[in-house]
Scaffold this motif. Sequence first.
Motif, PDB file in Angstrom:
ATOM      1  N   SER A   1      -3.611   0.874  -6.835  1.00 10.42           N
ATOM      2  CA  SER A   1      -2.491   1.782  -7.109  1.00 10.42           C
ATOM      3  C   SER A   1      -1.501   1.055  -8.114  1.00 10.42           C
ATOM      4  CB  SER A   1      -1.551   1.875  -5.812  1.00 10.42           C
ATOM      5  OG  SER A   1      -1.249   0.794  -5.161  1.00 10.42           O
TER       6      SER A   1
ATOM      7  N   GLU B   1       0.808  -1.152  -0.051  1.00 11.19           N
ATOM      8  CA  GLU B   1      -0.037  -0.012  -0.026  1.00 11.19           C
ATOM      9  C   GLU B   1       0.794   1.188   0.124  1.00 11.19           C
ATOM     10  OE1 GLU B   1      -3.467   2.291  -0.062  1.00 11.19           O
ATOM     11  OE2 GLU B   1      -3.191   0.096  -0.304  1.00 11.19           O
TER      12      GLU B   1
ATOM     13  N   LYS C   1      -2.123   6.495  -7.044  1.00  8.90           N
ATOM     14  CA  LYS C   1      -2.808   5.737  -5.905  1.00  8.90           C
ATOM     15  C   LYS C   1      -4.362   6.000  -6.138  1.00  8.90           C
ATOM     16  CE  LYS C   1      -3.490   4.855  -1.015  1.00  8.90           C
ATOM     17  NZ  LYS C   1      -2.800   5.356   0.356  1.00  8.90           N
TER      18      LYS C   1
END
Length: 728
Positions: free
Chosen positions: A264, A237, A259
């Motif tokens: 993403s 992430e 993102k």
Amino acid sequence: MAILVHQINRIMKSLLQLTLLLISINAFAQFKIEGKVIDKKNKPLVGANVFIEGTYDGATTNEKGEFLFETTEKGKQILNISLLGFDDLKTPVEIEKCIFQTYVLKAGMNSLDAVVITAGSFKAGDNSKGSVLKPLDIVSTAGSVGDIVGALQTLPGAQVVGESGRLFVRGGESDETQTYIDGVRVAQPYGVSANNMPTRGRFSPFLFKGMTFSTGGYSAEYGDALSSVLLMNSISEPDQDQTDVSFMTVGLGLGKTKKWQKSSLSFNTSYINLQPYQWLVPQKADWNKPYQSISGESIYRYKFNKGLFKLYAAFETAAFDLNQDDINNTNPIRIDNKNNNLYVNSNYKGKFGNGWTITTGGSLGINNVRIGIEQDQLKNQEIASHLKAKLENKLSDKIGIAFGGDYFVTDFDESFKPKSGESFKYGYKSNVGALFAETDFFFSPEFALKSGVRVMRNDLLNKNVFEPRISLAYKVSKASQFSLAYGDFHQAPKQDYLKYFQNLDFEKTQHYILNYMHSVAKRTLRAEVYYKKYDDLIKYNTATPVFNSDYNNQGFGYAKGLDIFWRDSRTFKKIDYWITYTLTDSKRNFKNYSKEVKPTFVADHTLSWVGKYWIQDWKSQISVTNTFASGRPYNNPNQTQFMNGKTKEYNNLSMSWAYLLSQQKILFFSVTNILGRDNVFGYQYANSPDLSGVYQRQVIGQPADRFFFVGFFWTISNDKKTNQLDNL
């Protein structure tokens, strides 16, 4: 009479009111609940939450572990006591008969200071209690110049083999280490280089959040590796949208992360051209066309409600052309090399059912190499794929299970076309299937055990193997623990042999490891002793492995030693450093060796010191690395005793300086081998003696005395604060 009746009524009314009052007082009576909460070592536990289940009546223990509260509840109730890091305690009590009692809480299996198995593994950036490195340590080590393998060579267990650039671990060759990204194998982790010229890993460290470097005794989940596995985990992430631009003395780089709400995309690409650098810095090698490459990596991520999907792709196209001296030729030999590599990796990890986790993945690697040797042409292609699935479940806080399987397919073809004469073609195709199962037992927060087994079949060798693995750990104090590990490990013979001859068996080894770890207040000490027994190693009867060599599995050997790691980021303000020492005693009778001796890639002693210092007034991070290794053996045909020569000691002092021009702009400078030491890795001897009966030789050394690197790194991000300092 009327007066008497009136008086009686008044008395009865008063008695009724008194009765109701007594009932009311009794109904709302306050009963005192008190006691003390301790651990099994009789130490008071502060901050434990104590209450009557189903009510708001309760209190928190004080510094003596004592509590006191009142309740209006009556009869039989449940007293609940809880504290983070300990198992909840629920005990029946009878309110009216409660007296002061002492309650003992048992430490939970998931407590922050619970034991963790550390034998044979160094972890970086995975938030594990066994971690000894941070993610930035992999790339901010002076001398590594952003190469993952270069940084790992400063850890205990790794050997410095400067003419290779690959990972050599605990008396093992570089091909005895397997590399994985997100649990899926990378078949071709290194770039191609000329003979006795160091290579680099293919992968940029900027896209990875953590790594585990297992020097032995690793999980049953991984196989087909005799010495170690390197596990790299990509970032799951990203924090924000970000652009990174790099201008370097060796090329250009560009990175971008975008993102969205549930997904993403990150990519990192670079162009490397050493020709301008080599105009400025003299080289020992005679380059016709210095190394050039275009490479890139990307990761796409998508978050599901209960899972995460990743798609990773990397490509590289590289070329170089040089004239290489050879003691057996009057004139240098021209080597013209072109290499194209593609690697694709997909991975899904998610939860389902009652606590189950599923991990599935697959990879495809395609590697094409074309080498011109004078006017001869050598071409090869390897296509390697890997499919994997794993299921996990924590059945309780004491037992966890994992099982699954994987399947590997390798298709290798090579052709050699001489300037004149007949062409040769050879190669092989192998299919390897494996099943594994593993169980974690936490008998207490101080004692844990992991046991597993791996079953593997290679259809090319027509062989099956059964590999038991077991490791355990015992915590002797809050900051110290011991770990033990044992395992059987097998590996198919390497490509250099299988492309010519397939009627072989697995090579095998057994690992025995004892580890001690002490970690407290930003200081970590690890000490590990190990023993490895090798059997069924490959032997051949020619100077190098060729198509008409006689191959067999009659080789054997051992490796044993001591590894020490000390890290301290507390003693000196703004200074973080680590020191590693490796003692290696290894002998083998393999390849074309005439007897069991220390192999050419093993040094008895290796010592590294890495230090990092942040200078606030200069807005600079200084990094210094010094690596020392004792001399390595080599065979001198002018002596009667086999492998009786030894090179001089290796020493490399490197330094880097990162200067913060502004919050997001960095100027970076580094020098590798700053003292210009002429390190020697061995010698190439002539195939036959000269007229005086002496075998002449030439040095196998460094391509240059020093390596200079200057770079400008610019980050553009939403927070206007992020920079690449952690990656330098």
